[in-house]
Structure formats: structure tokens, C-alpha cells
Design a protein around this motif. Structure first.
Motif, mmCIF file in Angstrom:
data_model
loop_
_atom_site.group_PDB
_atom_site.id
_atom_site.type_symbol
_atom_site.label_atom_id
_atom_site.label_comp_id
_atom_site.label_asym_id
_atom_site.label_seq_id
_atom_site.Cartn_x
_atom_site.Cartn_y
_atom_site.Cartn_z
ATOM 1 N N LEU A 3 10.060 3.765 0.336
ATOM 2 C CA LEU A 3 10.485 4.097 -1.220
ATOM 3 C C LEU A 3 10.393 2.674 -1.869
ATOM 4 N N THR A 4 11.089 1.643 -0.893
ATOM 5 C CA THR A 4 11.385 0.300 -1.456
ATOM 6 C C THR A 4 10.056 -0.792 -1.922
ATOM 7 N N LYS A 46 6.954 0.960 -2.253
ATOM 8 C CA LYS A 46 6.217 1.813 -2.913
ATOM 9 C C LYS A 46 5.103 0.958 -3.865
ATOM 10 N N TRP A 86 1.652 8.905 0.517
ATOM 11 C CA TRP A 86 2.122 10.293 0.472
ATOM 12 C C TRP A 86 1.909 10.683 2.382
ATOM 13 N N MET A 139 4.709 8.778 3.668
ATOM 14 C CA MET A 139 5.910 9.450 3.598
ATOM 15 C C MET A 139 6.040 10.483 4.308
ATOM 16 N N SER A 162 11.728 10.956 -12.923
ATOM 17 C CA SER A 162 12.349 10.473 -11.671
ATOM 18 C C SER A 162 13.736 11.334 -11.582
#
Length: 418
Positions: free
Chosen positions: A163-164, A166, A176, A179, A234
Motif C-alpha cells: 500500500l505504501t 502503490k 491487485w 495485493m 477512501s
């Protein structure tokens, strides 16, 4: 399972050779076992190896990639030897088998005890309920954002790193896919950590504390650099993720899966019915307020409020009179024929004051400060108590004279008779 010893509730088995044990679940559902677990404790004075036995020993028969990875890691993952271990078995779960391998000829004891109310299960269930209902408010809290970032970094380091980074991944499909793989690996490591937390804490406490401290501080720094969530999208994504996490906690917080499904369905229905129920309550309050008998409440005005209200109402009434006189429906000629001063009335309709300056001066001289009317009122109030005393004395004197005459009159007639 044919060569393994079957465990029963309240069993206490003492052996010294290598052996395997199995606990076969009871399939009859009872609600009193909703948060019940079976605790198995193996203890010895010498070290032994505790090895869980799975029915799916052959990894080639795995149906999914996750099952294959879990099977492979489970074969490679060998816990260290220990002198005491605990095993918690859920009621209505899968059958559990394990093997005990002592290194020396030393007896070990296997104890089986039922715990009717497992605090861990109850905590997971209650936490899931609260997390689902407060997910919307928690997703908009800055403190919860930092706390969840630290927890995510500690428990799912790969997901947090992904996530950092991304912004450096151009294609969404690649992101994805990575992820999904990171979540699968992280979930499995969480499972392994949960199963071997006692061994890790007893043997590698310093490394575990160092990992928690370093990753927690780094996660907080990264979250603080990015700041809390600001966009509505978000926040909604975080809300949905918290609700899914709440469902997972509810599922693992009870021993009967059917009860977990029912609670999840009721939670979804209650969340979906909040808007119709809110509208119904609002309509009911409106109807109750409409049909409720209104009680008259009298409010007394102060002198200042009375004066201000009188002035404002007078100005409003005069403006309404002017607007009515200017309207075409007003019979102007009939009104002018009956007036003694039509010029003054016309000036009033055009905006002049309804009281002339001479009348205002006369009113101030008569009723204002220092006026004759005010002086008369003041002198009358002062004179009344001063004049009260002489009048009383005069009346008293008259009464005394009358009494004296009444007593003196009969005496002459009495002498004449004598």
C-alpha cells in the motif's frame, strides 16, 4: 486415526513412548456450547516434540493455491521442542489429531478439560459486533487511522509495504494481483503465529519485541507522513474493509457456524433497515406532535419588553395602514370627505410621522420627565401617608366627644327625677 488414541472429555493420560492422539467432534448442536472450547494440555519434565497431524498430508490433492501453500509451509514448519504445550479445540470444528515424540524415556501427561466460556471467543464476537456498527465513525477518526496503520504494519507487513508503494505501480491489474498474494501470505503467517505464539514468546521474546517496536514505529511514521484519509472514496473503502473484518471476527468468535451466519444476516438487515426505521420514527414523531393537545403557556413580559413590543407593533401597524391607503381598493374620496385635515392625512400616507412635532412637544411637557402630570403623581403619593395620621386623630377626637356627651346627658334627667 486407526492407530491413534481417542481423547474424551476429562481424560488424564500418562505415557512415555511416542503416540498420536485424536479428538473426534460431537456433531450434535447445543447452544450452551456456543463459546465453549476443549483445552488439551501436554506436560513433561523432559522436552518433547508436538506435531499436529492433518488429514491432507498429500499436498498434490490440494484444490487451491492457498491450500497447497499452506500444506507446504506446514510440512516445512517444525516447532521447537518444549516441555509444555496447550491446544485449544473449537466445539463443532474439525477433528484434531497430533503426535507426541519424547526424546527421552520420561513420562508425559495429556489432560483434556472443557472450558464452557472461552474469553477469547467472547471477545472476538463482541468486538466484531461493535466494529461492524461503528465502522463508519471509526473510518473518519484520525486516531483510529494511525492505530490501524500500526496494526496492519505489524501483522501484515507485505500488505502495508504494498500500500505504501502503490504510487510506483503503474498498472492496476498488477497491483491487485500483488495485493491478493500479499493478503494470502499474510493471513497464513498470522495463522502460524497464532498457533505458535507461546513457543515464539518463550524462546524468542527479544526478537519478537524488537520486531513489534521497529515495525510499529515505522508504520506510524509512514501513516503520519501521508496523513489521515480525506476523500470520501477512501473512507468508504476503509468502512467496507472494517465491516468485512467484523464479519470475520464474528465467524471466528462462535463455535457454531450457523449462529455466525444468522448474526451476520441480522447485522446486514439492521444496517439496511436503519433508513426506513429512521423515516418511520420521524413520521411518528410528527404525527404525535400534530395530534398532541397543546397546552397554553403564558409568558409575562417585562416593562422593557412591553415597551419595545408596543413600539414595534405600532410601527408595523402604521406601515400596514399606509400600504392599505395607497392600494387602489381604498375609497380615498370618501375618506377625504370625512376628514377634518386631509392635507395631514395625505402627508401621513406619503411617509410623514403620524404625530406632529407640536403634539410631541406638548406630550413631553405633560407626561415627560419634569412634567406637571409626573409631579402631581409624586406629590399625591407622598401626601397620602402624611395626611393619614391627622385624619385618624380627628376621628378619634370625635369619637371621644361623642362618648362624653353620651355619658353626660343622662345625669341631668336623673337629678330632676330625684
Amino acid at each position: 486415526g486407526k492407530n491413534c488414541s481417542l481423547l474424551q472429555e476429562m481424560d488424564i493420560i500418562q505415557k512415555q513412548d511416542e503416540n498420536c492422539y485424536c479428538y473426534v467432534q460431537n456433531r450434535t448442536i447445543h447452544l450452551q456450547y456456543l463459546w465453549s472450547t476443549l483445552q488439551i494440555k501436554v506436560s513433561s519434565r523432559e522436552k518433547f516434540r508436538f506435531e499436529p497431524i492433518s488429514e491432507k498430508n498429500n499436498c498434490q490433492n490440494s484444490e487451491t493455491v492457498f491450500e497447497f501453500a499452506a500444506c507446504a509451509v506446514q510440512i516445512l514448519w517444525k516447532p521447537e521442542t518444549c516441555t509444555e504445550t496447550f491446544l485449544s479445540i473449537k466445539q463443532y470444528g474439525e477433528d484434531v489429531c497430533f503426535k507426541i515424540q519424547p526424546f527421552k524415556i520420561e513420562p508425559y501427561i495429556v489432560r483434556v478439560k472443557r472450558e464452557m466460556l472461552d474469553g477469547k471467543l467472547l471477545f472476538l464476537f463482541v468486538a466484531g459486533i461493535f466494529l461492524f456498527h461503528f465502522a463508519n465513525s471509526l473510518s473518519r477518526s484520525a486516531k483510529f487511522f494511525y492505530l490501524s496503520g500500526i496494526i496492519l504494519g505489524v501483522l501484515a507487513l507485505l500488505v502495508f509495504v504494498l500500500l505504501t508503494l502503490k504510487r510506483f505501480i503503474a498498472r492496476r491489474s498488477t497491483f491487485w494481483i500483488l495485493m491478493s498474494g500479499s493478503w494470502m501470505v499474510s493471513l497464513y503467517f498470522i495463522y502460524c503465529f497464532k498457533e505458535n505464539i507461546q513457543w515464539l514468546w518463550s524462546e524468542h521474546k527479544n526478537y519478537l519485541l524488537g520486531y513489534f517496536l521497529a515495525v510499529g514505529i515505522t508504520s506510524f511514521a509512514i501513516c503520519y507522513q501521508h496523513g489521515p484519509l480525506t476523500t470520501e472514496l477512501s473512507m468508504n473503502l476503509l468502512t467496507w474493509m472494517l465491516q468485512v473484518t467484523a464479519f470475520v471476527l464474528i465467524y471466528f468468535g462462535v463455535t457454531i457456524p450457523q449462529v455466525a451466519y444468522a448474526v451476520i444476516a441480522v447485522s446486514l438487515c439492521s444496517k439496511g433497515l436503519c433508513y426506513p426505521l429512521g423515516a418511520a420514527c420521524h413520521i411518528a414523531r410528527k404525527m404525535k406532535h400534530h395530534f398532541k393537545s397543546r397546552k397554553l403557556v403564558f409568558k409575562y413580559l417585562t416593562e422593557e419588553e412591553y415597551r419595545e413590543q408596543g413600539e414595534s407593533e405600532t410601527v408595523r401597524a402604521l406601515e400596514e395602514l399606509r400600504s392599505f391607503c395607497r392600494s387602489p381598493d381604498f375609497p380615498s374620496w370618501v375618506a377625504v370627505s370625512k376628514l377634518q385635515a386631509p392635507h395631514r392625512f395625505a402627508a401621513f400616507v406619503l411617509g410623514s410621522p403620524h404625530v406632529s412635532p407640536a403634539e410631541t412637544k406638548v406630550h413631553d411637557e405633560q407626561y415627560g420627565i419634569g412634567s406637571s402630570f409626573l409631579e402631581e403623581q409624586l406629590f399625591e403619593t407622598r401626601a397620602q401617608p402624611e395626611q393619614g395620621e391627622p385624619t385618624n386623630s380627628i376621628h378619634e377626637e370625635d369619637e371621644e366627644n361623642a362618648n362624653e356627651m353620651h355619658t353626660q346627658v343622662p345625669f341631668p334627667y336623673a337629678t330632676e327625677l330625684l
